[in-house]
Motif scaffolding. Structure first.
Motif, PDB file in Angstrom:
ATOM      1  N   GLU A  78       9.422  -9.848 -11.798  1.00 29.44           N
ATOM      2  CA  GLU A  78       8.047 -10.105 -11.376  1.00 29.44           C
ATOM      3  C   GLU A  78       7.778  -9.711  -9.925  1.00 29.44           C
ATOM      4  N   PRO A  79       8.641 -10.069  -8.961  1.00 29.66           N
ATOM      5  CA  PRO A  79       8.377  -9.611  -7.591  1.00 29.66           C
ATOM      6  C   PRO A  79       8.358  -8.091  -7.471  1.00 29.66           C
ATOM      7  N   LEU A  80       9.245  -7.415  -8.201  1.00 27.17           N
ATOM      8  CA  LEU A  80       9.283  -5.958  -8.137  1.00 27.17           C
ATOM      9  C   LEU A  80       8.029  -5.357  -8.762  1.00 27.17           C
ATOM     10  N   LEU A  81       7.588  -5.909  -9.880  1.00 30.60           N
ATOM     11  CA  LEU A  81       6.357  -5.438 -10.511  1.00 30.60           C
ATOM     12  C   LEU A  81       5.159  -5.604  -9.572  1.00 30.60           C
ATOM     13  N   GLU A  82       5.083  -6.753  -8.932  1.00 28.78           N
ATOM     14  CA  GLU A  82       3.983  -6.997  -8.001  1.00 28.78           C
ATOM     15  C   GLU A  82       4.008  -6.004  -6.845  1.00 28.78           C
ATOM     16  N   THR A  83       5.202  -5.714  -6.341  1.00 28.51           N
ATOM     17  CA  THR A  83       5.345  -4.765  -5.235  1.00 28.51           C
ATOM     18  C   THR A  83       4.900  -3.372  -5.653  1.00 28.51           C
ATOM     19  N   LEU A  84       5.315  -2.936  -6.839  1.00 25.70           N
ATOM     20  CA  LEU A  84       4.954  -1.602  -7.313  1.00 25.70           C
ATOM     21  C   LEU A  84       3.455  -1.466  -7.530  1.00 25.70           C
ATOM     22  N   VAL A  85       2.846  -2.464  -8.156  1.00 25.50           N
ATOM     23  CA  VAL A  85       1.418  -2.403  -8.433  1.00 25.50           C
ATOM     24  C   VAL A  85       0.613  -2.432  -7.134  1.00 25.50           C
ATOM     25  N   GLN A  86       1.048  -3.274  -6.193  1.00 26.80           N
ATOM     26  CA  GLN A  86       0.364  -3.332  -4.905  1.00 26.80           C
ATOM     27  C   GLN A  86       0.481  -2.001  -4.170  1.00 26.80           C
ATOM     28  N   ALA A  87       1.675  -1.412  -4.175  1.00 31.75           N
ATOM     29  CA  ALA A  87       1.875  -0.127  -3.511  1.00 31.75           C
ATOM     30  C   ALA A  87       1.071   0.979  -4.201  1.00 31.75           C
ATOM     31  N   ALA A  88       0.976   0.912  -5.519  1.00 29.40           N
ATOM     32  CA  ALA A  88       0.211   1.923  -6.253  1.00 29.40           C
ATOM     33  C   ALA A  88      -1.255   1.883  -5.866  1.00 29.40           C
ATOM     34  N   GLY A  89      -1.763   0.692  -5.552  1.00 34.20           N
ATOM     35  CA  GLY A  89      -3.162   0.562  -5.150  1.00 34.20           C
ATOM     36  C   GLY A  89      -3.459   1.195  -3.823  1.00 34.20           C
ATOM     37  N   MET A  90      -2.418   1.447  -3.026  1.00 36.94           N
ATOM     38  CA  MET A  90      -2.595   2.064  -1.716  1.00 36.94           C
ATOM     39  C   MET A  90      -2.211   3.543  -1.724  1.00 36.94           C
ATOM     40  N   THR A  91      -1.909   4.083  -2.911  1.00 38.58           N
ATOM     41  CA  THR A  91      -1.431   5.457  -3.020  1.00 38.58           C
ATOM     42  C   THR A  91      -2.559   6.397  -3.404  1.00 38.58           C
ATOM     43  N   PRO A  92      -2.721   7.529  -2.720  1.00 38.43           N
ATOM     44  CA  PRO A  92      -3.739   8.504  -3.118  1.00 38.43           C
ATOM     45  C   PRO A  92      -3.501   8.988  -4.542  1.00 38.43           C
ATOM     46  N   ALA A  93      -4.579   9.262  -5.251  1.00 35.24           N
ATOM     47  CA  ALA A  93      -4.462   9.653  -6.657  1.00 35.24           C
ATOM     48  C   ALA A  93      -3.989  11.094  -6.830  1.00 35.24           C
ATOM     49  N   ALA A  94      -4.140  11.924  -5.801  1.00 37.00           N
ATOM     50  CA  ALA A  94      -3.825  13.344  -5.928  1.00 37.00           C
ATOM     51  C   ALA A  94      -2.333  13.570  -6.190  1.00 37.00           C
ATOM     52  N   THR A  95      -2.014  14.469  -7.112  1.00 35.26           N
ATOM     53  CA  THR A  95      -0.636  14.857  -7.398  1.00 35.26           C
ATOM     54  C   THR A  95      -0.579  16.362  -7.558  1.00 35.26           C
ATOM     55  N   ARG A  96       0.644  16.876  -7.615  1.00 34.75           N
ATOM     56  CA  ARG A  96       0.855  18.307  -7.850  1.00 34.75           C
ATOM     57  C   ARG A  96       1.745  18.509  -9.076  1.00 34.75           C
ATOM     58  N   LEU A  97       1.626  17.590 -10.042  1.00 36.05           N
ATOM     59  CA  LEU A  97       2.493  17.662 -11.211  1.00 36.05           C
ATOM     60  C   LEU A  97       2.249  18.906 -12.048  1.00 36.05           C
TER      61      LEU A  97
END
Length: 206
Positions: free
Chosen positions: A184-203
């Motif tokens: 749960e702490p790791l999931l919360e950290t990942l989701v919170q970090a994802a909210g601060m990540t730009p959506a642009a990718t080069r996949l």
């Protein structure tokens, strides 16, 4: 099933989208199944979407079933050659049947805001290392997590530390992944970090 071999049963917008890599076997300890169920349930309870390999065997199936039961959208991506071997999960909200493994992993990454590896075998490790490598090379800037439940990945993390010491990796590469022994702490950290990540990718350039 529409013309591009994608079955869609729901179009609601999730709060986040988490790609989870895990074993197509359940493993020797019951705790592995329990953690897969916990992660799937957590995603659903927090209004998220699960993206995974589309199978119904092992931890993959437990993860997907738990997410669906908790109300999550579940996006499965599976190559034609593995539909029977991994028993494609026809209950997914979206089921993408693709031509090959490369397309599978690219589509999973495109649908995700963050990535998490649970216990698994060489397939799980390959997916984890590839998405980590893609981040190192700048193809995406999405959070990458490794759940080291019960010390499952202790030896791997020790090897990676030795690779840094030997001069084949830099310290900052280890900073690109987030590890934890509790889900749960790791999931919360990942989701919170994802909210601060730009959506642009080069996949699309991979």
């Amino acid at each position: 099933m529409n013309k591009d071999n994608t079955e869609v049963t729901d179009t609601s917008k999730p709060a986040f989208s988490l790609c989870v890599y895990c074993g197509s076997r359940t493993g020797a300890q019951p705790e592995y199944a329990a953690i897969a169920a916990l992660v799937g349930t957590w995603i659903g309870q927090h209004g998220g979407q699960l993206v995974y390999g589309g199978g119904r065997n092992g931890l993959m199936g437990i993860l997907a079933d738990a997410a669906l039961a908790a109300g999550a959208r579940v996006v499965g991506v599976i190559p034609k050659a593995l539909v029977e071997k991994e028993w494609a999960h026809t209950g997914c909200t979206e089921l993408h049947i693709v031509e090959n493994m490369h397309e599978r992993k690219r589509i999973m990454a495109e649908h995700a805001d963050a990535f998490l590896a649970l216990p698994g075998g060489i397939g799980t490790l390959e997916e984890f290392f590839e998405v980590w490598t893609w981040r190192q090379l700048g193809y995406h800037d999405k959070p990458v997590g490794l759940l080291n439940m019960g010390g499952y990945y202790d030896s791997l993390l020790a090897f990676l530390a030795s690779s840094v010491k030997a001069g084949f990796m830099n310290d900052w590469l280890m900073d690109l992944i987030r590890t934890g022994s509790e889900a749960e702490p790791l999931l919360e950290t990942l989701v919170q970090a994802a909210g601060m990540t730009p959506a642009a990718t080069r996949l699309d350039q991979i």
